[in-house]
Motif scaffolding. Structure first.
Motif, PDB file in Angstrom:
ATOM      1  N   TYR A  58      76.279  11.084 -27.588  1.00  0.00           N
ATOM      2  CA  TYR A  58      77.530  10.423 -27.958  1.00  0.00           C
ATOM      3  C   TYR A  58      77.962   9.516 -26.818  1.00  0.00           C
ATOM      4  O   TYR A  58      78.082   9.948 -25.673  1.00  0.00           O
ATOM      5  N   ASN A  59      78.180   8.235 -27.141  1.00  0.00           N
ATOM      6  CA  ASN A  59      78.627   7.257 -26.165  1.00  0.00           C
ATOM      7  C   ASN A  59      80.152   7.250 -26.153  1.00  0.00           C
ATOM      8  O   ASN A  59      80.790   6.842 -27.124  1.00  0.00           O
ATOM      9  N   THR A  60      80.751   7.703 -25.063  1.00  0.00           N
ATOM     10  CA  THR A  60      82.208   7.852 -25.022  1.00  0.00           C
ATOM     11  C   THR A  60      82.937   6.520 -24.904  1.00  0.00           C
ATOM     12  O   THR A  60      84.123   6.437 -25.227  1.00  0.00           O
ATOM     13  N   VAL A  61      82.263   5.477 -24.435  1.00  0.00           N
ATOM     14  CA  VAL A  61      82.917   4.171 -24.278  1.00  0.00           C
ATOM     15  C   VAL A  61      82.956   3.420 -25.601  1.00  0.00           C
ATOM     16  O   VAL A  61      83.994   2.912 -26.010  1.00  0.00           O
ATOM     17  N   SER A  62      81.817   3.357 -26.304  1.00  0.00           N
ATOM     18  CA  SER A  62      81.802   2.729 -27.625  1.00  0.00           C
ATOM     19  C   SER A  62      82.305   3.680 -28.697  1.00  0.00           C
ATOM     20  O   SER A  62      82.614   3.258 -29.807  1.00  0.00           O
ATOM     21  N   GLU A  63      82.368   4.989 -28.355  1.00  0.00           N
ATOM     22  CA  GLU A  63      82.790   6.052 -29.277  1.00  0.00           C
ATOM     23  C   GLU A  63      81.914   6.085 -30.526  1.00  0.00           C
ATOM     24  O   GLU A  63      82.390   6.234 -31.650  1.00  0.00           O
ATOM     25  N   GLN A  64      80.619   5.966 -30.285  1.00  0.00           N
ATOM     26  CA  GLN A  64      79.643   5.984 -31.359  1.00  0.00           C
ATOM     27  C   GLN A  64      78.567   7.028 -31.086  1.00  0.00           C
ATOM     28  O   GLN A  64      78.196   7.280 -29.935  1.00  0.00           O
ATOM     29  N   VAL A  65      78.059   7.636 -32.168  1.00  0.00           N
ATOM     30  CA  VAL A  65      76.876   8.475 -32.052  1.00  0.00           C
ATOM     31  C   VAL A  65      75.672   7.557 -31.865  1.00  0.00           C
ATOM     32  O   VAL A  65      75.525   6.553 -32.566  1.00  0.00           O
ATOM     33  N   VAL A  66      74.833   7.885 -30.887  1.00  0.00           N
ATOM     34  CA  VAL A  66      73.647   7.075 -30.612  1.00  0.00           C
ATOM     35  C   VAL A  66      72.412   7.964 -30.677  1.00  0.00           C
ATOM     36  O   VAL A  66      72.502   9.175 -30.546  1.00  0.00           O
ATOM     37  N   PHE A  67      71.257   7.335 -30.916  1.00  0.00           N
ATOM     38  CA  PHE A  67      70.023   8.100 -30.961  1.00  0.00           C
ATOM     39  C   PHE A  67      68.920   7.326 -30.240  1.00  0.00           C
ATOM     40  O   PHE A  67      68.991   6.112 -30.051  1.00  0.00           O
ATOM     41  N   ARG A  68      67.931   8.071 -29.807  1.00  0.00           N
ATOM     42  CA  ARG A  68      66.804   7.486 -29.088  1.00  0.00           C
ATOM     43  C   ARG A  68      65.573   7.516 -29.968  1.00  0.00           C
ATOM     44  O   ARG A  68      65.246   8.531 -30.573  1.00  0.00           O
ATOM     45  N   ASP A  70      61.501   5.630 -29.900  1.00  0.00           N
ATOM     46  CA  ASP A  70      60.546   4.752 -29.222  1.00  0.00           C
ATOM     47  C   ASP A  70      61.091   4.271 -27.882  1.00  0.00           C
ATOM     48  O   ASP A  70      60.953   3.099 -27.514  1.00  0.00           O
ATOM     49  N   GLU A  71      61.731   5.181 -27.159  1.00  0.00           N
ATOM     50  CA  GLU A  71      62.267   4.912 -25.818  1.00  0.00           C
ATOM     51  C   GLU A  71      63.346   3.831 -25.807  1.00  0.00           C
ATOM     52  O   GLU A  71      63.596   3.194 -24.785  1.00  0.00           O
ATOM     53  N   LYS A  72      64.002   3.620 -26.928  1.00  0.00           N
ATOM     54  CA  LYS A  72      65.128   2.701 -27.008  1.00  0.00           C
ATOM     55  C   LYS A  72      66.320   3.443 -27.599  1.00  0.00           C
ATOM     56  O   LYS A  72      66.164   4.464 -28.271  1.00  0.00           O
ATOM     57  N   ILE A  73      67.517   2.939 -27.349  1.00  0.00           N
ATOM     58  CA  ILE A  73      68.741   3.596 -27.808  1.00  0.00           C
ATOM     59  C   ILE A  73      69.425   2.739 -28.864  1.00  0.00           C
ATOM     60  O   ILE A  73      69.570   1.527 -28.692  1.00  0.00           O
ATOM     61  N   PHE A  74      69.861   3.379 -29.937  1.00  0.00           N
ATOM     62  CA  PHE A  74      70.440   2.701 -31.082  1.00  0.00           C
ATOM     63  C   PHE A  74      71.782   3.350 -31.457  1.00  0.00           C
ATOM     64  O   PHE A  74      71.986   4.531 -31.221  1.00  0.00           O
ATOM     65  N   ASP A  75      72.664   2.581 -32.077  1.00  0.00           N
ATOM     66  CA  ASP A  75      73.891   3.110 -32.681  1.00  0.00           C
ATOM     67  C   ASP A  75      73.636   3.479 -34.134  1.00  0.00           C
ATOM     68  O   ASP A  75      72.881   2.789 -34.829  1.00  0.00           O
ATOM     69  N   LEU A  76      74.289   4.528 -34.607  1.00  0.00           N
ATOM     70  CA  LEU A  76      74.305   4.806 -36.038  1.00  0.00           C
ATOM     71  C   LEU A  76      75.247   3.807 -36.701  1.00  0.00           C
ATOM     72  O   LEU A  76      76.341   3.548 -36.197  1.00  0.00           O
ATOM     73  N   ILE A  77      74.827   3.261 -37.811  1.00  0.00           N
ATOM     74  CA  ILE A  77      75.727   2.403 -38.595  1.00  0.00           C
ATOM     75  C   ILE A  77      75.829   2.981 -40.002  1.00  0.00           C
ATOM     76  O   ILE A  77      75.354   4.090 -40.265  1.00  0.00           O
ATOM     77  N   ASN A  78      76.467   2.204 -40.900  1.00  0.00           N
ATOM     78  CA  ASN A  78      76.723   2.707 -42.256  1.00  0.00           C
ATOM     79  C   ASN A  78      77.352   4.093 -42.187  1.00  0.00           C
ATOM     80  O   ASN A  78      76.956   5.029 -42.891  1.00  0.00           O
ATOM     81  N   VAL A  79      78.352   4.194 -41.316  1.00  0.00           N
ATOM     82  CA  VAL A  79      78.993   5.490 -41.069  1.00  0.00           C
ATOM     83  C   VAL A  79      79.621   6.053 -42.340  1.00  0.00           C
ATOM     84  O   VAL A  79      79.787   7.267 -42.467  1.00  0.00           O
ATOM     85  N   GLU A  80      79.937   5.180 -43.278  1.00  0.00           N
ATOM     86  CA  GLU A  80      80.550   5.651 -44.522  1.00  0.00           C
ATOM     87  C   GLU A  80      79.631   6.583 -45.302  1.00  0.00           C
ATOM     88  O   GLU A  80      80.089   7.324 -46.190  1.00  0.00           O
ATOM     89  N   ASN A  81      78.343   6.568 -44.998  1.00  0.00           N
ATOM     90  CA  ASN A  81      77.395   7.460 -45.671  1.00  0.00           C
ATOM     91  C   ASN A  81      77.235   8.799 -44.962  1.00  0.00           C
ATOM     92  O   ASN A  81      76.558   9.686 -45.472  1.00  0.00           O
TER      93      ASN A  81
END
Length: 224
Positions: A58-68, A70-81
């Protein structure tokens, strides 16, 4: 499970950070924008009842759940789902305000926590040899302030200050508080009882465990 995840993630998430994972940290190896010291296998439970799994944080600055991946970090989108995200033993519920509540205590009056991080730039020289830190918005451009920026390596000497914001659900309304005064305004008809317990049990609103203890007592009373 891995092949199912690959089918879901292109729809569910958006790549916002393209640097190698070993560059997501500060020079000392820390990444203070993330709530947990490491990414762990967590569950993304969707509203359709299905679940998928990924390395989450969890990224506390962007306040988004993130995942790793292929050694890269991404934000979850389509949070409505998304219904719920589980990281370690914590349960995160997306809010309508584009952040996640962590459920601290279930019950008739459930307690939630918003992990609200502020990115602090290097301290600037102040009067009498002191230093001061100002909001990152005075230092970073609007492009840099996009959510994905906070998944990248922090600029040297930057730090993150995380302040807890508590939330309770009273009936169907979510209400936030960070102080005793704000909390009592949520329950005006029970203010005297609450004041007595807060004083008796020495509840401090800057201590998460104290607030959990307060809400535990409230739920046991069955009158709030």
């Amino acid at each position: 499970m891995k092949h199912n995840l690959k089918k879901l993630l292109p729809v569910l998430i958006l790549a916002l950070a393209l640097q190698e994972a070993n560059s997501q940290t500060k020079p000392d190896g820390s990444a203070p924008q993330f709530l947990y010291p490491e990414f762990v296998k967590g569950e993304i439970r969707l509203k359709n009842g299905k679940s998928q799994f990924a390395l989450l944080n969890y990224n506390t600055v962007s306040e988004q759940v993130v995942f790793r991946q292929d050694e890269k970090i991404f934000d979850l989108i389509n949070v409505e789902n998304i219904d719920t995200v589980y990281i370690f033993k914590s349960k995160f519920i997306p809010s309508a305000s584009r952040f996640y509540y962590e459920l601290l205590l279930p019950g008739k009056v459930p307690l939630f926590l918003q992990h609200k991080g502020t990115l602090l730039p290097p301290g600037k020289p102040g009067a009498y040899g002191t230093t001061s830190q100002v909001s990152s918005s005075t230092y970073l451009s609007s492009t840099q302030l996009q959510s994905g920026y906070y998944n990248l390596k922090l600029p040297e000497d930057y730090d993150v200050k995380v302040d807890p914001v508590f939330w309770v659900r009273k009936d169907t309304i979510m209400a936030s508080f960070i102080s005793e005064k704000q909390f009592l305004k949520i329950f005006p008809g029970s203010a005297d009882d609450l004041k007595r317990y807060i004083k008796q049990d020495r509840i401090r609103f800057d201590r998460v465990q104290d607030v959990i203890r307060l809400l535990t007592w409230m739920n046991l009373q069955n009158k709030f």
